[in-house]
Design a protein around this motif. Structure first.
Motif, PDB file in Angstrom:
ATOM      1  N   SER A  37      -6.858 -12.173   1.047  1.00 28.45           N
ATOM      2  CA  SER A  37      -6.236 -12.593   2.303  1.00 28.45           C
ATOM      3  C   SER A  37      -4.849 -11.984   2.398  1.00 28.45           C
ATOM      4  O   SER A  37      -4.271 -11.521   1.402  1.00 28.45           O
ATOM      5  N   ALA A  38      -4.303 -11.991   3.595  1.00 28.38           N
ATOM      6  CA  ALA A  38      -2.989 -11.391   3.807  1.00 28.38           C
ATOM      7  C   ALA A  38      -1.908 -12.208   3.113  1.00 28.38           C
ATOM      8  O   ALA A  38      -2.044 -13.420   2.888  1.00 28.38           O
ATOM      9  N   GLU A  39      -0.817 -11.531   2.781  1.00 30.18           N
ATOM     10  CA  GLU A  39       0.348 -12.195   2.192  1.00 30.18           C
ATOM     11  C   GLU A  39       0.885 -13.263   3.156  1.00 30.18           C
ATOM     12  O   GLU A  39       0.648 -13.202   4.372  1.00 30.18           O
ATOM     13  N   LEU A  40       1.591 -14.238   2.625  1.00 31.76           N
ATOM     14  CA  LEU A  40       2.070 -15.362   3.424  1.00 31.76           C
ATOM     15  C   LEU A  40       3.515 -15.192   3.875  1.00 31.76           C
ATOM     16  O   LEU A  40       4.137 -16.143   4.345  1.00 31.76           O
ATOM     17  N   VAL A  41       4.036 -13.978   3.725  1.00 30.36           N
ATOM     18  CA  VAL A  41       5.405 -13.677   4.143  1.00 30.36           C
ATOM     19  C   VAL A  41       5.352 -12.409   4.991  1.00 30.36           C
ATOM     20  O   VAL A  41       4.337 -11.728   5.051  1.00 30.36           O
ATOM     21  N   ASP A  42       6.453 -12.124   5.678  1.00 28.95           N
ATOM     22  CA  ASP A  42       6.461 -10.960   6.559  1.00 28.95           C
ATOM     23  C   ASP A  42       7.190  -9.765   5.951  1.00 28.95           C
ATOM     24  O   ASP A  42       7.646  -8.874   6.663  1.00 28.95           O
ATOM     25  N   ASP A  43       7.283  -9.742   4.624  1.00 28.38           N
ATOM     26  CA  ASP A  43       7.897  -8.613   3.942  1.00 28.38           C
ATOM     27  C   ASP A  43       7.082  -8.305   2.688  1.00 28.38           C
ATOM     28  O   ASP A  43       5.985  -8.833   2.506  1.00 28.38           O
ATOM     29  N   ARG A  44       7.618  -7.479   1.789  1.00 23.99           N
ATOM     30  CA  ARG A  44       6.863  -7.094   0.592  1.00 23.99           C
ATOM     31  C   ARG A  44       7.201  -7.961  -0.612  1.00 23.99           C
ATOM     32  O   ARG A  44       6.872  -7.587  -1.738  1.00 23.99           O
ATOM     33  N   SER A  45       7.796  -9.105  -0.396  1.00 27.80           N
ATOM     34  CA  SER A  45       8.218  -9.936  -1.525  1.00 27.80           C
ATOM     35  C   SER A  45       7.039 -10.491  -2.318  1.00 27.80           C
ATOM     36  O   SER A  45       7.211 -10.913  -3.466  1.00 27.80           O
ATOM     37  N   GLN A  46       5.833 -10.513  -1.741  1.00 33.50           N
ATOM     38  CA  GLN A  46       4.652 -10.921  -2.496  1.00 33.50           C
ATOM     39  C   GLN A  46       3.841  -9.727  -2.996  1.00 33.50           C
ATOM     40  O   GLN A  46       2.829  -9.910  -3.652  1.00 33.50           O
ATOM     41  N   GLY A  47       4.322  -8.532  -2.695  1.00 32.44           N
ATOM     42  CA  GLY A  47       3.640  -7.322  -3.142  1.00 32.44           C
ATOM     43  C   GLY A  47       3.246  -6.428  -1.993  1.00 32.44           C
ATOM     44  O   GLY A  47       3.712  -6.595  -0.861  1.00 32.44           O
ATOM     45  N   VAL A  48       2.377  -5.482  -2.267  1.00 35.17           N
ATOM     46  CA  VAL A  48       1.934  -4.540  -1.238  1.00 35.17           C
ATOM     47  C   VAL A  48       1.222  -5.300  -0.133  1.00 35.17           C
ATOM     48  O   VAL A  48       0.293  -6.084  -0.377  1.00 35.17           O
ATOM     49  N   GLN A  49       1.629  -5.056   1.089  1.00 35.86           N
ATOM     50  CA  GLN A  49       1.087  -5.797   2.225  1.00 35.86           C
ATOM     51  C   GLN A  49      -0.323  -5.326   2.583  1.00 35.86           C
ATOM     52  O   GLN A  49      -0.641  -4.131   2.472  1.00 35.86           O
ATOM     53  N   LEU A  50      -1.144  -6.265   2.998  1.00 34.36           N
ATOM     54  CA  LEU A  50      -2.551  -5.981   3.272  1.00 34.36           C
ATOM     55  C   LEU A  50      -2.708  -4.875   4.308  1.00 34.36           C
ATOM     56  O   LEU A  50      -3.518  -3.954   4.130  1.00 34.36           O
ATOM     57  N   ALA A  51      -1.949  -4.924   5.401  1.00 35.98           N
ATOM     58  CA  ALA A  51      -2.086  -3.928   6.465  1.00 35.98           C
ATOM     59  C   ALA A  51      -1.753  -2.534   5.951  1.00 35.98           C
ATOM     60  O   ALA A  51      -2.385  -1.545   6.346  1.00 35.98           O
ATOM     61  N   VAL A  52      -0.770  -2.445   5.068  1.00 40.09           N
ATOM     62  CA  VAL A  52      -0.379  -1.151   4.523  1.00 40.09           C
ATOM     63  C   VAL A  52      -1.500  -0.578   3.661  1.00 40.09           C
ATOM     64  O   VAL A  52      -1.905   0.580   3.823  1.00 40.09           O
ATOM     65  N   LEU A  53      -2.017  -1.381   2.732  1.00 40.02           N
ATOM     66  CA  LEU A  53      -3.036  -0.867   1.827  1.00 40.02           C
ATOM     67  C   LEU A  53      -4.327  -0.553   2.562  1.00 40.02           C
ATOM     68  O   LEU A  53      -5.018   0.417   2.245  1.00 40.02           O
ATOM     69  N   GLN A  54      -4.681  -1.372   3.562  1.00 41.88           N
ATOM     70  CA  GLN A  54      -5.890  -1.069   4.327  1.00 41.88           C
ATOM     71  C   GLN A  54      -5.735   0.240   5.097  1.00 41.88           C
ATOM     72  O   GLN A  54      -6.692   1.013   5.208  1.00 41.88           O
ATOM     73  N   ALA A  55      -4.525   0.515   5.595  1.00 40.66           N
ATOM     74  CA  ALA A  55      -4.286   1.786   6.287  1.00 40.66           C
ATOM     75  C   ALA A  55      -4.404   2.956   5.320  1.00 40.66           C
ATOM     76  O   ALA A  55      -4.960   4.010   5.657  1.00 40.66           O
ATOM     77  N   VAL A  56      -3.876   2.780   4.110  1.00 39.61           N
ATOM     78  CA  VAL A  56      -3.971   3.830   3.095  1.00 39.61           C
ATOM     79  C   VAL A  56      -5.435   4.109   2.760  1.00 39.61           C
ATOM     80  O   VAL A  56      -5.883   5.268   2.744  1.00 39.61           O
ATOM     81  N   CYS A  57      -6.184   3.065   2.479  1.00 39.52           N
ATOM     82  CA  CYS A  57      -7.586   3.248   2.071  1.00 39.52           C
ATOM     83  C   CYS A  57      -8.455   3.731   3.228  1.00 39.52           C
ATOM     84  O   CYS A  57      -9.422   4.480   3.009  1.00 39.52           O
ATOM     85  N   ARG A  58      -8.134   3.319   4.435  1.00 39.90           N
ATOM     86  CA  ARG A  58      -8.893   3.791   5.604  1.00 39.90           C
ATOM     87  C   ARG A  58      -8.721   5.311   5.756  1.00 39.90           C
ATOM     88  O   ARG A  58      -9.700   6.039   5.970  1.00 39.90           O
ATOM     89  N   TYR A  59      -7.495   5.775   5.631  1.00 39.41           N
ATOM     90  CA  TYR A  59      -7.260   7.216   5.749  1.00 39.41           C
ATOM     91  C   TYR A  59      -7.866   7.957   4.555  1.00 39.41           C
ATOM     92  O   TYR A  59      -8.414   9.054   4.705  1.00 39.41           O
ATOM     93  N   TRP A  60      -7.758   7.362   3.381  1.00 36.99           N
ATOM     94  CA  TRP A  60      -8.329   7.963   2.169  1.00 36.99           C
ATOM     95  C   TRP A  60      -9.835   8.173   2.342  1.00 36.99           C
ATOM     96  O   TRP A  60     -10.392   9.206   1.954  1.00 36.99           O
ATOM     97  N   ALA A  61     -10.505   7.198   2.954  1.00 35.22           N
ATOM     98  CA  ALA A  61     -11.963   7.242   3.082  1.00 35.22           C
ATOM     99  C   ALA A  61     -12.438   8.146   4.216  1.00 35.22           C
ATOM    100  O   ALA A  61     -13.510   8.768   4.116  1.00 35.22           O
ATOM    101  N   SER A  62     -11.649   8.255   5.293  1.00 34.99           N
ATOM    102  CA  SER A  62     -12.185   8.939   6.472  1.00 34.99           C
ATOM    103  C   SER A  62     -11.318  10.058   7.040  1.00 34.99           C
ATOM    104  O   SER A  62     -11.811  10.850   7.850  1.00 34.99           O
ATOM    105  N   GLY A  63     -10.051  10.143   6.646  1.00 35.57           N
ATOM    106  CA  GLY A  63      -9.198  11.164   7.233  1.00 35.57           C
ATOM    107  C   GLY A  63      -8.667  12.182   6.248  1.00 35.57           C
ATOM    108  O   GLY A  63      -8.237  13.275   6.639  1.00 35.57           O
ATOM    109  N   TYR A  64      -8.705  11.857   4.991  1.00 39.16           N
ATOM    110  CA  TYR A  64      -8.097  12.694   3.959  1.00 39.16           C
ATOM    111  C   TYR A  64      -9.098  13.692   3.388  1.00 39.16           C
ATOM    112  O   TYR A  64     -10.258  13.344   3.135  1.00 39.16           O
ATOM    113  N   ASP A  65      -8.653  14.913   3.168  1.00 39.45           N
ATOM    114  CA  ASP A  65      -9.481  15.943   2.542  1.00 39.45           C
ATOM    115  C   ASP A  65      -9.377  15.781   1.025  1.00 39.45           C
ATOM    116  O   ASP A  65      -8.377  16.147   0.414  1.00 39.45           O
ATOM    117  N   THR A  66     -10.387  15.227   0.396  1.00 39.60           N
ATOM    118  CA  THR A  66     -10.326  14.934  -1.035  1.00 39.60           C
ATOM    119  C   THR A  66     -10.293  16.187  -1.894  1.00 39.60           C
ATOM    120  O   THR A  66     -10.005  16.112  -3.089  1.00 39.60           O
TER     121      THR A  66
END
Length: 409
Positions: A37-66
């Motif tokens: 589930s998403a972090e319970l704060v609006d900054d990175r104080s609980q770690g890498v934010q869900l929206a950020v990592l999902q964007a990274v993995c989404r691009y890794w899977a479908s936009g990035y030339d491996t």
């Protein structure tokens, strides 16, 4: 990677060849990621934010030339050689200017040689980038033991000092009788130790992270506002920003299981470094606004290199070797002073901005100090042209003194 039947100490050409099934496996694992589930704060104080990592993995899977890692590395001359029982991978890019100064640069964590690739051109071919022929370097970029395409050590003891000795041997094997060294992050630790070991041929060092400041920041001057700000930044890092450091220095094997099994976990672990770099990378993936060279493709080149080589755990162990409870540095022996000229550049986005007074106390032989206008912890990666200019300025007296020497092979 090691060729059988060849003499120990041989330098062998190397190229990257990734089997297609490795990319299929990466795609499958990314698709099977179980998201928290998403972090319970609006900054990175609980770690890498869900929206950020999902964007990274989404691009890794479908936009990035491996295939980028393989293509970028194979476009440059690569080699391996066995040093002290470990097969070391390195890039060796001589300048077309024969009197160039030999330079060995060491990456850090969560970096790799990938973070240094775009600095090669400005360093080896300065005339193309607005510099002069006498500004040129012959560049050697080794992968730290257990990182990238270097082999994993099969025994404990590969601390910073052992790596520093290996780098001196590498330069000897390449025929360089006179050379300089540079490093940031873990690479700054290796370079600092090289300066203290003073191997034959080393004539100067440059770093962009003041490693001695982490050992005892309270012993450093604190009389000015800049000095107090630096001490406060180190305290913040040591109390709320160094979770990765503590885990890797004390329990690298534990985190290693996740880093080898889940590409999403590997990406999250590598993104959760310093606040400045995290914010820049998040903007690049969420808003399409990269900072300098920290583009989504370049960020994923680095993460993909770790994934394809399966070196998440072995790279983490390097912190246990260098900074763990039983590491030589933890025993606090009085280190010998650095006797060669030292250059230091502090970048504004670094974990802390090193005051000149700190660099002068750490390095009595300091003869170059500059505060750069842009860049952060991954300075060579983010601002390769500016980084190259800093090295030219720092090593200019040594470049003018006498040319480097390279035996023909």
């Amino acid at each position: 990677m090691a060729a059988t039947g060849e003499r120990t100490g041989a330098v062998r050409p190397f190229s990257v060849a990734v089997p297609p099934e490795a990319f299929d496996d990466l795609e499958r694992r990314l698709a099977a990621t179980r998201w928290p589930s998403a972090e319970l704060v609006d900054d990175r104080s609980q770690g890498v934010q869900l929206a950020v990592l999902q964007a990274v993995c989404r691009y890794w899977a479908s936009g990035y030339d491996t295939g980028r890692v393989e293509a970028r590395l194979n476009a440059l001359p690569q080699f391996t050689t066995e040093i002290d029982g470990v097969e070391i991978h390195f890039l060796h890019v001589p300048s077309r200017h024969e009197d160039a100064l030999p330079l060995i640069m060491t990456h850090g964590w969560p970096g790799s040689v990938m973070e240094l690739l775009d600095s090669i051109g400005p360093l080896t071919d300065p005339t193309t980038y607005g510099g002069l022929a006498q500004d040129a370097f012959h560049v050697v970029l080794p992968s730290l033991p257990g990182y990238g395409f270097s082999a994993e050590p099969a025994e404990v003891g590969w601390d910073l000092g052992r790596t520093a000795h290996a780098w001196a041997e590498l330069m000897r094997r390449l025929g360089y009788s006179r050379f300089v060294a540079q490093g940031g992050d873990v690479g700054a630790g290796v370079t600092d130790v090289m300066g203290r070991q003073a191997p034959e041929g080393l004539v100067g060092i440059h770093t962009n992270l003041l490693v001695p400041a982490l050992n005892d920041p309270a012993a450093l001057p604190s009389g000015t506002e800049q000095e107090r700000a630096a001490q406060a930044a180190i305290k913040t890092f040591q109390t709320s920003g160094n979770g990765y450091f503590v885990e890797q220095a004390t329990r690298p094997q534990t985190i290693g299981y996740a880093l080898l099994d889940s590409p999403a976990a590997l990406a999250a672990w590598m993104l959760d470094h310093d606040t400045d770099a995290y914010a820049k990378i998040a903007r690049a993936f969420l808003d399409g606004q990269p900072s300098g060279n920290l583009t989504p493709d370049h960020v994923l080149d680095n993460i993909t290199a770790y994934w394809l080589t399966g070196t998440g755990a072995s790279a983490a162990r390097s912190y246990w070797e260098a900074y763990g409870p039983d590491a030589p540095a933890a025993q606090n022996p009085p280190p010998p002073p650095v006797r060669v000229p030292v250059g230091f550049t502090t970048f504004p986005g670094e974990i802390w901005r090193t005051p000149r007074s700190w660099a002068e106390q750490a390095y009595p032989t300091l003869d170059y100090f500059h505060e750069a206008e842009r860049g952060g912890h991954f300075a060579a990666w983010e601002e390769p042209d500016l980084f190259a200019a800093e090295l030219r300025a720092a090593f200019q007296p040594l470049m003018a003194a006498a040319p480097g020497t390279r035996r023909p092979r």
